[in-house]
Design an enzyme around this catalytic site. Structure first.
Site, mmCIF file in Angstrom:
data_model
loop_
_atom_site.group_PDB
_atom_site.id
_atom_site.type_symbol
_atom_site.label_atom_id
_atom_site.label_comp_id
_atom_site.label_asym_id
_atom_site.label_seq_id
_atom_site.Cartn_x
_atom_site.Cartn_y
_atom_site.Cartn_z
ATOM 1 N N HIS A 117 0.877 -1.178 0.000
ATOM 2 C CA HIS A 117 0.000 0.000 0.000
ATOM 3 C C HIS A 117 0.915 1.229 0.000
ATOM 4 O O HIS A 117 2.036 1.178 0.519
ATOM 5 C CB HIS A 117 -0.822 -0.054 1.292
ATOM 6 C CG HIS A 117 -1.888 0.970 1.425
ATOM 7 N ND1 HIS A 117 -1.640 2.245 1.876
ATOM 8 C CD2 HIS A 117 -3.225 0.904 1.195
ATOM 9 C CE1 HIS A 117 -2.782 2.912 1.915
ATOM 10 N NE2 HIS A 117 -3.762 2.131 1.509
ATOM 11 N N LYS A 220 -10.013 -1.255 10.666
ATOM 12 C CA LYS A 220 -10.095 -2.428 9.787
ATOM 13 C C LYS A 220 -10.330 -3.689 10.620
ATOM 14 O O LYS A 220 -10.291 -4.802 10.109
ATOM 15 C CB LYS A 220 -8.825 -2.570 8.957
ATOM 16 C CG LYS A 220 -8.658 -1.426 7.937
ATOM 17 C CD LYS A 220 -7.453 -1.652 7.072
ATOM 18 C CE LYS A 220 -6.986 -0.400 6.375
ATOM 19 N NZ LYS A 220 -7.813 -0.011 5.237
ATOM 20 N N CYS A 358 -4.709 2.553 -3.727
ATOM 21 C CA CYS A 358 -3.447 2.996 -3.099
ATOM 22 C C CYS A 358 -2.324 2.003 -3.388
ATOM 23 O O CYS A 358 -1.508 1.690 -2.521
ATOM 24 C CB CYS A 358 -3.590 3.190 -1.587
ATOM 25 S SG CYS A 358 -4.721 4.489 -1.156
HETATM 26 N N1 PMP Z 1 -1.569 -0.875 4.602
HETATM 27 C C1 PMP Z 1 -2.512 -1.622 4.030
HETATM 28 C C2 PMP Z 1 -2.149 -2.997 3.536
HETATM 29 C C3 PMP Z 1 -3.796 -1.124 3.886
HETATM 30 O O1 PMP Z 1 -4.733 -1.875 3.299
HETATM 31 C C4 PMP Z 1 -4.104 0.173 4.359
HETATM 32 C C5 PMP Z 1 -5.490 0.767 4.215
HETATM 33 N N2 PMP Z 1 -6.145 0.459 3.055
HETATM 34 C C6 PMP Z 1 -3.083 0.902 4.965
HETATM 35 C C7 PMP Z 1 -1.829 0.347 5.068
HETATM 36 C C8 PMP Z 1 -3.346 2.272 5.516
HETATM 37 O O2 PMP Z 1 -4.195 2.187 6.626
HETATM 38 P P1 PMP Z 1 -4.781 3.500 7.314
HETATM 39 O O3 PMP Z 1 -5.422 4.289 6.226
HETATM 40 O O4 PMP Z 1 -5.768 2.969 8.300
HETATM 41 O O5 PMP Z 1 -3.649 4.207 7.946
#
Ligand code: PMP
Length: 412
Positions: A117, A220, A358
């Protein structure tokens, strides 16, 4: 899993059809988490770690109790290893910014994978530029898997840190983090695991894993937004500089200098997200009230059903076939833009994501104009999958008909 679903008020407040397939983005909230946060605002509101009146002393104790609960949940050695942050993104930024102060030397290397991500790429890019480090990428196979052989070759004497995700947020690949951590530790590097997509689905024990850092977000895992965790080995956190500075993280301040507080306060400057921490504890209690084996089995069966139903639809291309898949599956629809499909499904009450998720570096490899993602949780069910497949066929037919209605240039 009916009992599981019944714990989520949203399924009774939004009128049907409401098919929530966007759990990788954020999960829904069970009543116990909502109650824990609301109890704080209605009965217990005061700040933590400051005042000596009973309301504040009590909430400070409850705040630290929540920390111990998270510690037990992921099998950390002590509560000092649990730092509360805003979420995965802030946790990774904290580690990157802090290590950039005194850990790396010019030309050192950081390894991330192409499955990451943006949260596990951009912070490393930024410090690599600032500190003149090299950021190297572990590639991804067509199936969506990482290669251990490639990782072994990629780690060099200059490698100082490897940061990989446990579960890919777009392909659903479950990476072999036990093997990755073992390999990285043998080569004396630090290893960070992004558990954003696994924490609600796969039991994690950090002591056994032996990773140096593990990061995740409350939202999550059925918890509140704006709260997350950085787990770090105590001896490593002790060597790290605070990421942000201010109140609640100092031992003493004079006009010239500051002595920072002990762990974990030194990384928690300012008033924390108290309701978020209490909600996170309730989310941990919620998850641990179910048998993890049952959750894994149910999600596995549901995802298998989704995969086989989708593979029967001729115009659907499933992206990747990882060795181990979590409850995330992405696909494209021939001759249809993912955004159009997602918009039409949204009109039918189906909530899912389309686009780059992302994951732009990964999308560039897949040479994709975006993908459609379904991400399941235990409150989803077989009826929802059947409804979704039916509406997917409807959306494709509608888009296709419209496309054929538009005269092509040669006909004008
Ligand atoms: N890492 C992964 C694998 C994710 O799926 C996400 C959110 N989609 C994030 C990091 C970022 O998480 P957050 O927006 O809650 O900081």
């Amino acid at each position: 899993m009916n009992h599981f679903r019944e714990q989520f008020p949203i399924f009774n407040t939004i009128s049907d059809p409401f098919v929530y397939f966007d759990n990788a983005s954020t999960t829904q909230t069970p009543i116990t988490v909502i109650d824990a946060m609301s109890r704080y605002y209605t009965h217990d509101r005061s700040n933590v770690h400051r005042a000596l009146y009973p309301l504040s002393l009590n909430i400070s104790d409850r705040f630290e109790h929540a920390r111990s609960k998270v510690q037990q949940f992921i099998g950390a050695r002590c509560p000092q290893e649990i730092v509360f942050t805003k979420g995965t993104t802030e946790s990774i930024n904290l580690v990157a910014a802090s290590l950039s102060e005194n850990y790396f030397q010019e030309n050192d290397e950081i390894i991330v994978s192409l499955l990451e991500h943006h949260s596990n790429i951009v912070p490393w890019q930024v410090i690599a530029k600032r500190n003149k480090l090299n950021l190297r990428y572990l590639t991804v196979s067509e199936t969506g898997d990482l290669s251990m052989e490639e990782l072994e070759k990629l780690i060099s004497p200059r490698t100082k840190l490897v940061a990989v995700t446990h579960v890919s947020n777009s392909l659903g690949s479950v990476n072999p983090i036990h093997e990755i951590i073992q390999m990285v530790k043998k080569r004396n590097c630090l290893v960070l695991i992004d558990a954003a997509q696994s924490i609600a689905h796969i039991p994690i024990q950090v002591k056994e894993l032996n990773c140096d850092f593990l990061v995740f977000s409350g939202h999550k895992m059925y918890g509140p937004t704006g709260i997350g965790v950085l787990y770090g080995k105590e001896e490593i956190l002790r060597e790290m500089h605070p990421y942000q500075t201010g109140g609640n993280q100092i031992r003493s301040v004079d006009v010239q200098q500051t002595i920072f507080a002990d762990l974990p306060s030194r990384f928690e400057a300012g008033t924390p997200n108290i309701a978020g921490v209490l909600g996170l504890e309730a989310a941990v209690n919620f998850i641990t009230s179910y048998d993890p084996a049952e959750i894994i089995q149910y999600e596995y069966e549901l995802t298998n059903m989704l995969e086989s139903r989708l593979s029967e639809i001729p115009f659907v291309n499933i992206i990747g076939k990882p060795k181990h898949r979590s409850s995330i599956l992405s696909f494209t629809v021939e001759n249809c833009h993912p955004t159009d499909v997602a918009l039409l499904l949204g009109e039918k009450g189906i909530c899912l994501r389309s686009g780059y998720h992302c994951n732009e570096p990964l999308m560039n490899v897949l040479s994709s104009e975006g993908i459609i993602r379904v991400s399941l949780a235990p409150y989803n069910n077989a009826d929802e999958i059947r409804y979704f497949c039916e509406k997917l066929i409807w959306a494709r037919n509608l888009l296709h008909r419209n496309k054929n209605d538009i005269p092509s240039k040669s006909k004008i």
